[in-house]
Design a protein around this motif. Structure first.
Motif, PDB file in Angstrom:
ATOM      1  N   ILE A  35       0.189   7.700   6.899  1.00 31.23           N
ATOM      2  CA  ILE A  35      -1.240   7.451   7.123  1.00 31.23           C
ATOM      3  C   ILE A  35      -1.526   7.739   8.595  1.00 31.23           C
ATOM      4  CG2 ILE A  35      -3.046   5.693   7.057  1.00 31.23           C
ATOM      5  CD1 ILE A  35      -1.494   4.330   4.762  1.00 31.23           C
TER       6      ILE A  35
ATOM      7  N   ASP B 285     -12.032   2.081   3.921  1.00 31.06           N
ATOM      8  CA  ASP B 285     -12.116   0.620   3.849  1.00 31.06           C
ATOM      9  C   ASP B 285     -13.387   0.251   3.107  1.00 31.06           C
ATOM     10  OD1 ASP B 285      -9.886  -0.160   5.862  1.00 31.06           O
ATOM     11  OD2 ASP B 285     -11.075   1.362   6.901  1.00 31.06           O
TER      12      ASP B 285
ATOM     13  N   GLU C 270      -7.837   7.808   3.398  1.00 35.96           N
ATOM     14  CA  GLU C 270      -7.934   6.353   3.258  1.00 35.96           C
ATOM     15  C   GLU C 270      -9.340   5.941   3.638  1.00 35.96           C
ATOM     16  OE1 GLU C 270      -7.171   2.149   5.085  1.00 35.96           O
ATOM     17  OE2 GLU C 270      -8.140   3.908   5.948  1.00 35.96           O
TER      18      GLU C 270
ATOM     19  N   HIS D  48     -14.954  -0.205   8.264  1.00 37.33           N
ATOM     20  CA  HIS D  48     -13.717  -0.918   8.592  1.00 37.33           C
ATOM     21  C   HIS D  48     -13.948  -2.338   9.095  1.00 37.33           C
ATOM     22  CE1 HIS D  48     -10.396  -2.228  11.231  1.00 37.33           C
ATOM     23  NE2 HIS D  48      -9.633  -1.668  10.310  1.00 37.33           N
TER      24      HIS D  48
ATOM     25  N   PHE E  94      -4.405  -5.920   2.696  1.00 33.16           N
ATOM     26  CA  PHE E  94      -3.559  -6.890   3.397  1.00 33.16           C
ATOM     27  C   PHE E  94      -3.570  -8.228   2.650  1.00 33.16           C
ATOM     28  CE2 PHE E  94      -4.519  -4.099   7.052  1.00 33.16           C
ATOM     29  CZ  PHE E  94      -3.255  -3.980   7.605  1.00 33.16           C
TER      30      PHE E  94
ATOM     31  N   HIS F 229      -6.354   8.780   7.789  1.00 27.92           N
ATOM     32  CA  HIS F 229      -6.730   7.374   7.962  1.00 27.92           C
ATOM     33  C   HIS F 229      -8.218   7.219   8.297  1.00 27.92           C
ATOM     34  CE1 HIS F 229      -6.668   3.643  10.645  1.00 27.92           C
ATOM     35  NE2 HIS F 229      -6.380   3.196   9.431  1.00 27.92           N
ATOM     36  N   ARG F 230      -8.953   6.527   7.432  1.00 28.07           N
ATOM     37  CA  ARG F 230     -10.418   6.402   7.551  1.00 28.07           C
ATOM     38  C   ARG F 230     -11.055   7.804   7.583  1.00 28.07           C
ATOM     39  NH1 ARG F 230     -10.443   1.951  12.555  1.00 28.07           N
ATOM     40  NH2 ARG F 230      -8.619   0.795  11.834  1.00 28.07           N
TER      41      ARG F 230
ATOM     42  N   LYS G 183     -11.058  -4.384   2.156  1.00 29.45           N
ATOM     43  CA  LYS G 183     -11.004  -4.943   3.522  1.00 29.45           C
ATOM     44  C   LYS G 183     -11.601  -6.353   3.526  1.00 29.45           C
ATOM     45  CE  LYS G 183      -9.795  -3.337   6.984  1.00 29.45           C
ATOM     46  NZ  LYS G 183      -8.415  -3.528   7.446  1.00 29.45           N
TER      47      LYS G 183
ATOM     48  N   TRP H 199       1.647   3.075   8.330  1.00 32.13           N
ATOM     49  CA  TRP H 199       0.456   3.393   9.117  1.00 32.13           C
ATOM     50  C   TRP H 199       0.675   2.945  10.546  1.00 32.13           C
ATOM     51  CZ3 TRP H 199      -1.403  -1.325  10.875  1.00 32.13           C
ATOM     52  CH2 TRP H 199      -0.963  -2.454  10.157  1.00 32.13           C
ATOM     53  N   THR H 200      -0.078   3.329  11.516  1.00 33.73           N
ATOM     54  CA  THR H 200      -0.994   4.461  11.541  1.00 33.73           C
ATOM     55  C   THR H 200      -0.488   5.410  12.611  1.00 33.73           C
ATOM     56  OG1 THR H 200      -2.939   3.128  10.926  1.00 33.73           O
ATOM     57  CG2 THR H 200      -3.370   5.240  11.975  1.00 33.73           C
TER      58      THR H 200
ATOM     59  N   GLU I  80      -8.853   0.811   0.556  1.00 34.34           N
ATOM     60  CA  GLU I  80      -8.425  -0.503   1.048  1.00 34.34           C
ATOM     61  C   GLU I  80      -9.532  -1.525   0.809  1.00 34.34           C
ATOM     62  OE1 GLU I  80      -7.127  -0.953   5.164  1.00 34.34           O
ATOM     63  OE2 GLU I  80      -7.287  -3.138   4.959  1.00 34.34           O
TER      64      GLU I  80
ATOM     65  N   LEU J 110      -0.417  -4.045   1.954  1.00 39.81           N
ATOM     66  CA  LEU J 110      -0.341  -3.706   3.376  1.00 39.81           C
ATOM     67  C   LEU J 110       0.305  -4.867   4.124  1.00 39.81           C
ATOM     68  CD1 LEU J 110      -3.911  -2.183   3.800  1.00 39.81           C
ATOM     69  CD2 LEU J 110      -1.783  -1.013   4.391  1.00 39.81           C
TER      70      LEU J 110
ATOM     71  N   GLN K 123      -5.306  -0.715  -2.170  1.00 37.14           N
ATOM     72  CA  GLN K 123      -4.390  -1.516  -1.354  1.00 37.14           C
ATOM     73  C   GLN K 123      -5.167  -2.573  -0.570  1.00 37.14           C
ATOM     74  OE1 GLN K 123      -2.560   0.898   1.736  1.00 37.14           O
ATOM     75  NE2 GLN K 123      -4.522   1.377   2.679  1.00 37.14           N
TER      76      GLN K 123
HETATM   77  O1  G3P Z   1      -4.177   2.105   5.454  1.00 39.43           O
HETATM   78  C1  G3P Z   1      -3.582   1.399   6.460  1.00 39.43           C
HETATM   79  C2  G3P Z   1      -4.505   0.948   7.555  1.00 39.43           C
HETATM   80  O2  G3P Z   1      -5.805   1.333   7.271  1.00 39.43           O
HETATM   81  C3  G3P Z   1      -4.453  -0.494   7.807  1.00 39.43           C
HETATM   82  O3  G3P Z   1      -5.089  -0.899   8.980  1.00 39.43           O
HETATM   83  O4  G3P Z   1      -6.915  -1.876  10.288  1.00 39.43           O
HETATM   84  O5  G3P Z   1      -6.815   0.574   9.945  1.00 39.43           O
HETATM   85  O6  G3P Z   1      -7.451  -0.922   8.074  1.00 39.43           O
HETATM   86  P1  G3P Z   1      -6.631  -0.764   9.321  1.00 39.43           P
END
Ligand code: G3P
Ligand code: CA
Length: 282
Positions: A269, A73, A71, A86, A181, A44-45, A147, A249-250, A145, A201, A179
């Motif tokens: 994730i 953003d 992953e 992010h 939200f 994640h990130r 964002k 996630w997460t 993602e 998401l 992906q």
């Molecule tokens: O990939 C899922 C996760 O990244 C979603 O939440 O806030 O970390 O971008 P966030």
């Protein structure tokens, strides 16, 4: 894509060695299912538990730790460049201040995106999406993602253009997934590049996820990726019934990783790729 066999492989092998002729290898259906299940380990990130999120250091760490994907953003600078960060401001993860959309690429690149995490990471910068794709295409999977895409009109086309320029618009083995939200943004991206797998998401919702929603998502998404707090075995099964997969996630603790393995998630994730793996990393 490189995938890994889940936690009970060693146990199942031991069972195989000692089982009597004619007996079932597996003590129960449950063990057999876990043995066969393959789960994507998604950093994640980047491996953000160990290096500053969304930097080359975090992506390199994810590859070193043998995650299947990382992953990131993506947002857009004032002058229209795709950048990997992010928050919609630079305040938390750099030594600067202000909104990403009000800073030029040159201004964003001048910021230190590593020191906040630890002095050994001083000098890390905010990467562009192009830099990340150039460095890691073919080496690992990348979960992109979009964002806050409503802040950046046209970002779906720009991401598609970056992928097409590198011939990543027809990825095999799901090496690139996009992906968001913002489900309207996912739908737009799908219309532009239908062959690139897309995911929706979802944050926690006490009402759960209805069949009507799943039916709608199925029209443009291959993945339904909810907060881990929404997940149970029944939801995983329903997502599969609609021919989609799920990457919740997460994960930031081992118990959550084990729970998501138990309920049959297709990918996990996590800030800590080592919480998901059970096999040796070297
Ligand atoms: O990939 C899922 C996760 O990244 C979603 O939440 O806030 O970390 O971008 P966030
Ligand atoms: Ca993200």
């Amino acid at each position: 894509m490189k995938q890994f066999v889940s936690a009970l492989s060693a146990g199942a092998l031991a069972l195989l060695l000692f089982v009597a002729p004619g007996e079932s290898v597996f003590a129960s259906e449950d063990i057999a299912t876990k043995e066969q299940k393959q789960v994507l380990n998604i950093a994640h990130r980047g491996a953000s538990g160990y290096a500053p999120e969304n930097t080359m250091a975090a992506f390199e760490k994810a590859v070193d730790m043998k995650a299947d994907m990382f992953e990131l953003d993506v947002q857009m600078s004032k002058d229209g460049e795709l950048v990997v960060i992010h928050d919609t401001t630079v305040d938390r993860t750099t030594d600067g201040t202000g909104s990403v959309k009000n800073l030029t690429l040159e201004e964003l690149k001048s910021l230190d995106a590593g020191s906040w995490f630890g002095e050994t990471f001083a000098g890390e910068t905010i990467p562009t999406l192009g830099e990340v794709l150039d460095e890691y295409r073919g080496k690992t999977g990348i979960l992109i993602e979009l964002k806050s895409p409503s802040l950046y009109p046209g970002i779906e086309q720009k991401v598609a253009d970056e992928l097409k320029a590198r011939k990543l618009d027809k990825p095999e083995n799901e090496k690139i997934i996009v992906q968001s939200f913002d489900h309207e943004s996912v739908r737009k991206f799908h219309d532009i590049l239908p062959e690139v797998p897309a995911g929706v998401l979802l944050g926690y919702n006490p009402d759960g996820i209805s069949d009507e929603q799943l039916e709608r998502f199925q029209k443009y998404a291959d993945y339904v990726n909810p907060s881990k707090s929404m997940i149970d075995a029944s939801l995983v099964e329903r997502i599969h019934d609609f021919d989609m997969k799920t990457h919740p996630w997460t994960v930031r603790d081992r118990e959550s990783a084990n729970f998501l393995l138990e309920v049959g998630a297709d990918g996990i994730i996590t800030d800590y790729p080592d919480y998901v793996y059970s096999h040796p990393q070297n």
